[in-house]
Design a protein around this motif. Structure first.
Motif, mmCIF file in Angstrom:
data_model
loop_
_atom_site.group_PDB
_atom_site.id
_atom_site.type_symbol
_atom_site.label_atom_id
_atom_site.label_comp_id
_atom_site.label_asym_id
_atom_site.label_seq_id
_atom_site.Cartn_x
_atom_site.Cartn_y
_atom_site.Cartn_z
ATOM 1 N N ALA A 20 -19.356 -19.270 18.764
ATOM 2 C CA ALA A 20 -20.014 -18.729 17.579
ATOM 3 C C ALA A 20 -19.145 -18.879 16.338
ATOM 4 N N GLY A 21 -18.012 -19.567 16.451
ATOM 5 C CA GLY A 21 -17.132 -19.753 15.321
ATOM 6 C C GLY A 21 -16.108 -18.651 15.165
ATOM 7 N N ALA A 22 -16.052 -17.707 16.097
ATOM 8 C CA ALA A 22 -15.077 -16.625 16.027
ATOM 9 C C ALA A 22 -13.689 -17.157 16.352
ATOM 10 N N THR A 23 -12.681 -16.536 15.760
ATOM 11 C CA THR A 23 -11.298 -16.821 16.118
ATOM 12 C C THR A 23 -10.785 -15.684 16.979
ATOM 13 N N VAL A 24 -10.385 -16.001 18.203
ATOM 14 C CA VAL A 24 -9.852 -15.011 19.132
ATOM 15 C C VAL A 24 -8.345 -15.215 19.206
ATOM 16 N N THR A 25 -7.587 -14.159 18.931
ATOM 17 C CA THR A 25 -6.131 -14.203 18.991
ATOM 18 C C THR A 25 -5.667 -13.362 20.164
ATOM 19 N N THR A 37 -3.246 -4.868 14.534
ATOM 20 C CA THR A 37 -4.371 -3.933 14.602
ATOM 21 C C THR A 37 -4.109 -2.639 13.845
ATOM 22 N N ALA A 38 -3.114 -2.656 12.969
ATOM 23 C CA ALA A 38 -2.807 -1.460 12.185
ATOM 24 C C ALA A 38 -4.039 -1.040 11.384
ATOM 25 N N VAL A 107 -16.667 -4.459 19.601
ATOM 26 C CA VAL A 107 -15.223 -4.331 19.417
ATOM 27 C C VAL A 107 -14.627 -5.582 18.792
ATOM 28 N N THR A 108 -13.532 -5.378 18.057
ATOM 29 C CA THR A 108 -12.772 -6.502 17.520
ATOM 30 C C THR A 108 -11.342 -6.518 18.049
ATOM 31 N N ALA A 109 -10.975 -5.520 18.844
ATOM 32 C CA ALA A 109 -9.620 -5.474 19.403
ATOM 33 C C ALA A 109 -9.638 -4.721 20.727
ATOM 34 N N VAL A 110 -8.919 -5.272 21.709
ATOM 35 C CA VAL A 110 -8.797 -4.635 23.019
ATOM 36 C C VAL A 110 -7.353 -4.807 23.492
ATOM 37 N N GLY A 111 -6.778 -3.733 24.049
ATOM 38 C CA GLY A 111 -5.440 -3.799 24.622
ATOM 39 C C GLY A 111 -5.440 -3.218 26.018
ATOM 40 N N LEU A 112 -4.654 -3.811 26.911
ATOM 41 C CA LEU A 112 -4.595 -3.396 28.312
ATOM 42 C C LEU A 112 -3.159 -3.413 28.803
ATOM 43 N N THR A 149 -7.590 -9.861 19.595
ATOM 44 C CA THR A 149 -8.422 -9.516 18.451
ATOM 45 C C THR A 149 -9.402 -10.656 18.232
ATOM 46 N N THR A 150 -10.547 -10.348 17.655
ATOM 47 C CA THR A 150 -11.541 -11.375 17.377
ATOM 48 C C THR A 150 -12.164 -11.125 16.009
ATOM 49 N N THR A 151 -12.433 -12.199 15.288
ATOM 50 C CA THR A 151 -13.011 -12.062 13.952
ATOM 51 C C THR A 151 -14.495 -11.728 14.005
ATOM 52 N N THR A 152 -15.126 -11.924 15.150
ATOM 53 C CA THR A 152 -16.527 -11.560 15.350
ATOM 54 C C THR A 152 -16.609 -10.501 16.436
#
Length: 210
Positions: A20-25, A37-38, A107-112, A149-152
């Protein structure tokens, strides 16, 4: 996310574009994830409450975890002793083919925080982008941190294995998720409680000034 246990994984950040054009980091370093993610309000799930194994369970944070295809082990898709446990199998003989997590909010951010994970054997798909939870030349099981993190905004992620002949177990002892533009859900009844406390304060002030 200072509420996480310090990660043991080495620094590793990667970029990938979803369909979808999202950037996933992706992050294997907690400090870098914290910096990126501040300002995001996170929903935290320390897996404190046990949940019996089932094909579909709802975690305390509202995340729905579903095992898809394949077979099941007695500890697959369960929460016990403060740890979420599951497994994936490339051919479905010993475990599910995949596990889907559906979040209660986009969501735009997930941590595990992961436990005892072997290198390159359990992967997550975010908006079409596939990444191993742990990427390392060392094949020994280790504890560490994984985040993205993801922009979408996304509503779900999928866990699989890239090794069709391997049966891979994994455990998480902390989860956090949030969105840059979303408010963290308040516990039920909290707005009414705050309103009540405000009314009591106003009444006390009136008594003092009268």
């Amino acid at each position: 996310m200072s509420r996480f246990i310090p990660a043991a994984a080495a620094l590793a950040v990667g970029l990938a574009a979803g369909p979808a054009g999202a950037t996933v980091t992706y992050f294997n370093d907690e400090a870098a994830f914290d910096a990126a993610t501040a300002g995001i309000g996170f929903v935290l799930d320390p897996f404190d409450n046990g949940i019996a194994a089932a094909d579909s369970i709802t975690l305390d944070s509202g995340v729905v975890s579903e095992n898809m295809g394949g077979s099941r082990g007695s500890f697959d898709n369960t929460v016990t002793g403060g740890i979420y446990l599951n497994a994936v199998d490339g051919n479905g003989t010993n475990a599910s083919l995949s596990v889907v997590w559906t979040f209660p909010i986009p969501v735009t951010a997930v941590g595990l925080q992961y436990l005892g994970l072997f290198a390159d054997e359990v992967s997550v798909t975010v908006d079409g982008s596939l990444r191993a939870l742990r990427e390392s030349a060392d094949g020994d099981p280790e504890d560490g941190f994984f985040g993205f993190t993801t922009t979408t905004p996304v509503t779900s992620i999928t866990f699989t294995t890239q090794h069709p002949a391997l049966y891979d177990t994994y455990g998480f002892d902390d989860l956090a998720f949030g969105a840059a533009s979303a408010e963290v859900p308040l516990p039920a009844g909290l707005p009414l409680l705050l309103a009540g406390l405000g009314a009591l304060g106003l009444a006390a002030r009136r008594r003092v000034t009268s």
